[in-house]
Design a protein around this motif. Structure first.
Motif, PDB file in Angstrom:
ATOM      1  N   ASP A 143     -28.035  17.598 -45.310  1.00  0.00           N
ATOM      2  CA  ASP A 143     -28.118  17.808 -46.756  1.00  0.00           C
ATOM      3  C   ASP A 143     -29.093  18.915 -47.128  1.00  0.00           C
ATOM      4  OD1 ASP A 143     -26.270  15.829 -47.209  1.00  0.00           O
ATOM      5  OD2 ASP A 143     -27.795  14.250 -47.443  1.00  0.00           O
ATOM      6  N   GLY A 144     -30.037  19.211 -46.248  1.00  0.00           N
ATOM      7  CA  GLY A 144     -31.068  20.192 -46.591  1.00  0.00           C
ATOM      8  C   GLY A 144     -30.642  21.644 -46.456  1.00  0.00           C
ATOM      9  N   LEU A 145     -29.460  21.891 -45.941  1.00  0.00           N
ATOM     10  CA  LEU A 145     -29.023  23.288 -45.753  1.00  0.00           C
ATOM     11  C   LEU A 145     -28.438  23.877 -47.034  1.00  0.00           C
ATOM     12  CD1 LEU A 145     -27.303  23.417 -42.236  1.00  0.00           C
ATOM     13  CD2 LEU A 145     -29.301  24.703 -42.993  1.00  0.00           C
ATOM     14  N   ASN A 146     -28.830  25.083 -47.322  1.00  0.00           N
ATOM     15  CA  ASN A 146     -28.285  25.823 -48.461  1.00  0.00           C
ATOM     16  C   ASN A 146     -26.846  26.209 -48.132  1.00  0.00           C
ATOM     17  OD1 ASN A 146     -27.501  27.840 -50.278  1.00  0.00           O
ATOM     18  ND2 ASN A 146     -29.608  28.532 -50.572  1.00  0.00           N
ATOM     19  N   ARG A 147     -25.911  25.654 -48.875  1.00  0.00           N
ATOM     20  CA  ARG A 147     -24.501  25.864 -48.525  1.00  0.00           C
ATOM     21  C   ARG A 147     -23.973  27.231 -48.981  1.00  0.00           C
ATOM     22  NH1 ARG A 147     -23.615  23.164 -44.229  1.00  0.00           N
ATOM     23  NH2 ARG A 147     -24.625  21.111 -44.380  1.00  0.00           N
TER      24      ARG A 147
ATOM     25  N   LYS B 181     -25.573  29.879 -47.878  1.00  0.00           N
ATOM     26  CA  LYS B 181     -25.794  30.600 -46.623  1.00  0.00           C
ATOM     27  C   LYS B 181     -25.074  29.925 -45.454  1.00  0.00           C
ATOM     28  CE  LYS B 181     -30.305  32.407 -48.023  1.00  0.00           C
ATOM     29  NZ  LYS B 181     -31.757  32.495 -47.683  1.00  0.00           N
ATOM     30  N   TYR B 182     -24.850  28.616 -45.559  1.00  0.00           N
ATOM     31  CA  TYR B 182     -24.180  27.884 -44.483  1.00  0.00           C
ATOM     32  C   TYR B 182     -22.946  27.184 -45.048  1.00  0.00           C
ATOM     33  CZ  TYR B 182     -27.726  28.646 -40.889  1.00  0.00           C
ATOM     34  OH  TYR B 182     -28.550  29.212 -39.927  1.00  0.00           O
ATOM     35  N   LYS B 183     -21.961  28.007 -45.376  1.00  0.00           N
ATOM     36  CA  LYS B 183     -20.708  27.450 -45.867  1.00  0.00           C
ATOM     37  C   LYS B 183     -19.995  26.722 -44.735  1.00  0.00           C
ATOM     38  CE  LYS B 183     -19.980  31.118 -49.281  1.00  0.00           C
ATOM     39  NZ  LYS B 183     -19.090  32.234 -49.708  1.00  0.00           N
TER      40      LYS B 183
ATOM     41  N   LYS C  50     -21.520  38.056 -34.003  1.00  0.00           N
ATOM     42  CA  LYS C  50     -22.189  38.317 -35.275  1.00  0.00           C
ATOM     43  C   LYS C  50     -22.882  37.074 -35.840  1.00  0.00           C
ATOM     44  CE  LYS C  50     -21.371  40.494 -39.768  1.00  0.00           C
ATOM     45  NZ  LYS C  50     -20.344  41.128 -40.654  1.00  0.00           N
ATOM     46  N   GLY C  51     -22.295  35.894 -35.658  1.00  0.00           N
ATOM     47  CA  GLY C  51     -22.862  34.690 -36.261  1.00  0.00           C
ATOM     48  C   GLY C  51     -23.850  33.952 -35.383  1.00  0.00           C
ATOM     49  N   PHE C  52     -24.253  34.548 -34.239  1.00  0.00           N
ATOM     50  CA  PHE C  52     -25.131  33.820 -33.308  1.00  0.00           C
ATOM     51  C   PHE C  52     -26.452  33.440 -33.956  1.00  0.00           C
ATOM     52  CE2 PHE C  52     -28.353  33.372 -30.078  1.00  0.00           C
ATOM     53  CZ  PHE C  52     -27.726  32.601 -29.113  1.00  0.00           C
ATOM     54  N   ASN C  53     -27.008  34.331 -34.771  1.00  0.00           N
ATOM     55  CA  ASN C  53     -28.330  34.061 -35.349  1.00  0.00           C
ATOM     56  C   ASN C  53     -28.318  32.827 -36.251  1.00  0.00           C
ATOM     57  OD1 ASN C  53     -26.820  35.557 -37.401  1.00  0.00           O
ATOM     58  ND2 ASN C  53     -28.755  35.601 -38.531  1.00  0.00           N
ATOM     59  N   LYS C  54     -27.137  32.373 -36.702  1.00  0.00           N
ATOM     60  CA  LYS C  54     -27.052  31.184 -37.541  1.00  0.00           C
ATOM     61  C   LYS C  54     -27.440  29.917 -36.783  1.00  0.00           C
ATOM     62  CE  LYS C  54     -25.624  33.197 -41.309  1.00  0.00           C
ATOM     63  NZ  LYS C  54     -26.436  33.175 -42.556  1.00  0.00           N
ATOM     64  N   PHE C  55     -27.489  30.029 -35.444  1.00  0.00           N
ATOM     65  CA  PHE C  55     -27.887  28.884 -34.620  1.00  0.00           C
ATOM     66  C   PHE C  55     -29.378  28.909 -34.290  1.00  0.00           C
ATOM     67  CE2 PHE C  55     -23.374  29.441 -33.836  1.00  0.00           C
ATOM     68  CZ  PHE C  55     -22.884  28.144 -33.843  1.00  0.00           C
ATOM     69  N   THR C  56     -30.085  29.925 -34.745  1.00  0.00           N
ATOM     70  CA  THR C  56     -31.516  30.035 -34.422  1.00  0.00           C
ATOM     71  C   THR C  56     -32.354  29.260 -35.421  1.00  0.00           C
ATOM     72  OG1 THR C  56     -31.829  32.056 -35.731  1.00  0.00           O
ATOM     73  CG2 THR C  56     -31.142  32.322 -33.438  1.00  0.00           C
ATOM     74  N   SER C  57     -33.495  28.754 -34.956  1.00  0.00           N
ATOM     75  CA  SER C  57     -34.372  27.963 -35.822  1.00  0.00           C
ATOM     76  C   SER C  57     -34.906  28.794 -36.985  1.00  0.00           C
ATOM     77  CB  SER C  57     -35.533  27.386 -35.006  1.00  0.00           C
ATOM     78  OG  SER C  57     -36.224  28.423 -34.319  1.00  0.00           O
TER      79      SER C  57
ATOM     80  N   SER D  37     -33.374  31.263 -38.617  1.00  0.00           N
ATOM     81  CA  SER D  37     -32.335  31.414 -39.631  1.00  0.00           C
ATOM     82  C   SER D  37     -32.175  30.130 -40.431  1.00  0.00           C
ATOM     83  CB  SER D  37     -31.005  31.795 -38.980  1.00  0.00           C
ATOM     84  OG  SER D  37     -29.971  31.840 -39.935  1.00  0.00           O
ATOM     85  N   ILE D  38     -32.196  29.003 -39.738  1.00  0.00           N
ATOM     86  CA  ILE D  38     -32.032  27.712 -40.424  1.00  0.00           C
ATOM     87  C   ILE D  38     -33.223  27.446 -41.339  1.00  0.00           C
ATOM     88  CG2 ILE D  38     -31.840  25.221 -40.071  1.00  0.00           C
ATOM     89  CD1 ILE D  38     -30.390  25.832 -37.432  1.00  0.00           C
ATOM     90  N   SER D  39     -34.448  27.755 -40.867  1.00  0.00           N
ATOM     91  CA  SER D  39     -35.654  27.480 -41.657  1.00  0.00           C
ATOM     92  C   SER D  39     -35.691  28.283 -42.951  1.00  0.00           C
ATOM     93  CB  SER D  39     -36.906  27.760 -40.828  1.00  0.00           C
ATOM     94  OG  SER D  39     -36.988  29.139 -40.509  1.00  0.00           O
ATOM     95  N   THR D  40     -35.077  29.457 -42.949  1.00  0.00           N
ATOM     96  CA  THR D  40     -35.056  30.281 -44.166  1.00  0.00           C
ATOM     97  C   THR D  40     -33.858  29.953 -45.063  1.00  0.00           C
ATOM     98  OG1 THR D  40     -33.855  32.040 -43.002  1.00  0.00           O
ATOM     99  CG2 THR D  40     -36.276  32.196 -43.052  1.00  0.00           C
ATOM    100  N   SER D  41     -33.088  28.940 -44.650  1.00  0.00           N
ATOM    101  CA  SER D  41     -31.891  28.568 -45.417  1.00  0.00           C
ATOM    102  C   SER D  41     -31.955  27.117 -45.876  1.00  0.00           C
ATOM    103  CB  SER D  41     -30.633  28.779 -44.563  1.00  0.00           C
ATOM    104  OG  SER D  41     -30.568  30.092 -44.093  1.00  0.00           O
ATOM    105  N   LEU D  42     -33.195  26.574 -45.993  1.00  0.00           N
ATOM    106  CA  LEU D  42     -33.372  25.176 -46.386  1.00  0.00           C
ATOM    107  C   LEU D  42     -33.573  25.048 -47.891  1.00  0.00           C
ATOM    108  CD1 LEU D  42     -35.796  24.010 -43.553  1.00  0.00           C
ATOM    109  CD2 LEU D  42     -33.369  23.445 -43.779  1.00  0.00           C
ATOM    110  N   LYS D  43     -33.087  23.955 -48.406  1.00  0.00           N
ATOM    111  CA  LYS D  43     -33.370  23.625 -49.805  1.00  0.00           C
ATOM    112  C   LYS D  43     -34.828  23.195 -49.950  1.00  0.00           C
ATOM    113  CE  LYS D  43     -28.647  21.923 -50.608  1.00  0.00           C
ATOM    114  NZ  LYS D  43     -27.839  20.723 -50.941  1.00  0.00           N
ATOM    115  N   LYS D  44     -35.337  23.335 -51.153  1.00  0.00           N
ATOM    116  CA  LYS D  44     -36.730  22.992 -51.410  1.00  0.00           C
ATOM    117  C   LYS D  44     -36.977  21.513 -51.123  1.00  0.00           C
ATOM    118  CE  LYS D  44     -40.309  23.605 -54.904  1.00  0.00           C
ATOM    119  NZ  LYS D  44     -40.608  24.074 -56.284  1.00  0.00           N
TER     120      LYS D  44
END
Length: 522
Positions: A238-242, A244-246, A272-279, A281-288
């Motif tokens: 639930d914490g992922l910004n959708r 950026k992470y559709k 191209k999408g490999f960085n989406k699996f990195t910590s 990338s995920i940390s900068t795409s979290l909801k508040k």
């Protein structure tokens, strides 16, 4: 800049004549030739005339011969319709002496030294074979493309046949191949002491490659073990910004990771999408208010991404080092293979003559060349490169011999012609005198006025302050036909404004359509 006076300009030293199109370059050369023959008593074979194509050489030779004939006629009858020849008649009192020189020039005109730059170099090298180390029966080739291709192919075999699969795949992915090597040689002239930058040595990439291979194997193992968990987190956390992470994109990235980890060969690049699996990338795409979902795969992908970047950087340095070594290899092999086959290409003549006259043992060749040629008229000088200019400067300027360089500096900016703008600027700075031809005999006065107006607006219309715009005029005595469009006088200059998005750069057809609206059958 002084307007040249063809009757009284001193025939001494190094002179640069800047001449726009239509201002009478050939006319100027033929008349300077006349004066060198008459005033300096130089026989035709001692007046070197150089231009840059075989066709131009024949044209110039014919024009000089015709001019000599016109001068003979003028001095025979004591009058000419030609303004310049009439001025010559008024300048010289001893008509018989002048007539003798002119007729002698025509009789010996087959000896006239009118050459292309390469023809001139070849002649000097052959006539001074011992001093220049030239072979008497050397063959001049007009095309060295096949020789260059063989050198490129051999270099490729040396550096890539035994290279690692990782590096070869990296190079292929970057579309670097033998054709790329060949393209490098198009704009590189061996022997000009070019400095290749950056100066990078070929690094040893063994450690980075081993680290990447080990990490790749671990990535495959972790993915097979944790694929479902990773998929669940990315799709359902639930914490992922959708934005950026559709979810639709996540399915695509999962498939790409499947393909990447199942491939048999290793590649030093990521999808191209490999960085989406990195910590990161995920940390900068979290909801508040949400924290990073912990999983070893995300942390490992972060580390793997860094390993891959390090490998890419070292591979790039390796490729740059190989490119640098290629220039040295190509220069060495071109010289060696031409020597074995006893052939020369046009540029080799320039380089060999330049090296010969600049060597410590150049006294004999310089003495013989200066004795053979007492003056030089260099046509189309804007197309001259640094080596060509150095040759003329060494032979004539340093000996204080008369040399006239005639050309249009505005055309020296066109690199595709083989010109070198800085060679022209250097020559202009070293010239004893700089002249201009200010009368245009070809174009309509209205056109000249329009062009003058446009280019005089800018301080440096040709970027370099050393190249000025010199306005040209239409001589009063020149009769011009008016350009008519639909039986009406046309303006001298038309400006068409076309919206950039309406015309594709290579689309000549569309441009022609616009022209036809203004001038039918354009």
């Amino acid at each position: 800049m002084k307007k040249i006076d063809l009757i009284n300009t001193p025939l001494e030293g190094s002179n640069l004549i800047e001449a726009s199109a239509g201002t009478g370059k050939t006319y100027t050369i033929t008349n300077l030739f006349l004066r060198l023959l008459i005033e300096k008593n130089f026989p035709v074979e001692k007046i070197l005339v150089v231009t840059f194509t075989e066709a131009a050489t024949q044209e110039l030779k014919n024009r000089i011969r015709i001019r000599l004939g016109e001068a003979v006629k003028a001095f025979s009858i004591g009058y000419s319709d030609d303004i310049y020849l009439n001025r010559l008649l008024n300048k010289y009192l001893d008509k018989e002496d002048i007539l003798y020189k002119l007729k002698n020039g025509i009789r010996s005109f087959d000896l006239a030294a009118v050459f292309t730059i390469h023809g001139f170099c070849l002649r000097i090298l052959v006539e001074n074979a011992f001093e220049t180390g030239s072979v008497f029966d050397t063959k001049l080739v007009t095309n060295q493309e096949e020789l260059k291709k063989s050198i490129c192919e051999d270099f490729w075999r040396i550096h890539f046949y035994n290279a690692s699969n990782l590096f070869v795949n990296f190079v292929i992915e970057r579309k670097f191949n033998t054709e790329s090597l060949f393209d490098f040689l198009r704009n590189y002239m061996p022997g000009q002491n070019c400095k290749v930058i950056p100066d990078v040595n070929i690094p040893d990439t063994t450690i980075e490659e081993e680290r990447f291979i080990t990490a790749s194997n671990k990535l495959k193992s972790l993915w097979r073990k944790n694929r479902q968990q990773v998929k669940e987190i990315l799709l359902n956390y639930d914490g992922l910004n959708r934005t950026k992470y559709k979810k639709s994109s996540i399915h695509k990235w999962i498939e790409e990771m499947d393909d990447y980890t199942n491939q048999e060969s290793l590649y030093a690049f990521l999808f191209k999408g490999f960085n989406k699996f990195t910590s990161s990338s995920i940390s900068t795409s979290l909801k508040k208010g949400f924290s990073l979902p912990e999983h070893e795969f995300f942390n490992f992908c972060e580390n793997f991404n860094n390993i891959q970047e390090n490998l890419t950087n070292v591979f790039l340095r390796k490729l740059i080092g190989i490119k640098k070594d290629f220039f040295n290899y190509a220069e060495e092999q071109l010289s060696l293979r031409k020597s074995k086959q006893n052939i020369h290409y046009f540029d080799d003549l320039l380089i060999k003559l330049h090296n010969s006259i600049e060597s410590k043992n150049n006294k004999n060749i310089l003495k013989e060349t200066r004795h053979k040629y007492s003056a030089a008229l260099i046509d189309e000088f804007q197309d001259t490169d640094p080596i060509q200019y150095k040759i003329f400067k060494k032979i004539f300027t340093e000996n204080k011999s008369p040399m006239f360089l005639i050309g249009d500096p505005k055309q020296a900016i066109y690199g595709f012609r083989g010109a070198d703008i800085f060679a022209y600027i250097n020559a202009s700075k070293n010239a004893d005198n700089r002249y201009t031809l200010s009368d245009n005999w070809r174009s309509e006065p209205e056109l000249l006025n329009g062009i003058n107006t446009i280019f005089k607006i800018a301080d440096n219309p040709f970027v370099f302050k050393d190249i000025n715009f010199e306005p040209v005029n239409s001589p009063e005595e020149k009769i011009h036909e008016k350009l008519l469009i639909d039986n009406k006088p046309s303006s001298g200059l038309h400006l068409w404004f076309i919206e950039p998005e309406s015309v594709n750069k290579p689309d000549y057809g569309m441009t022609k359509k616009y022209l036809n609206k203004i001038i039918p059958d354009a």
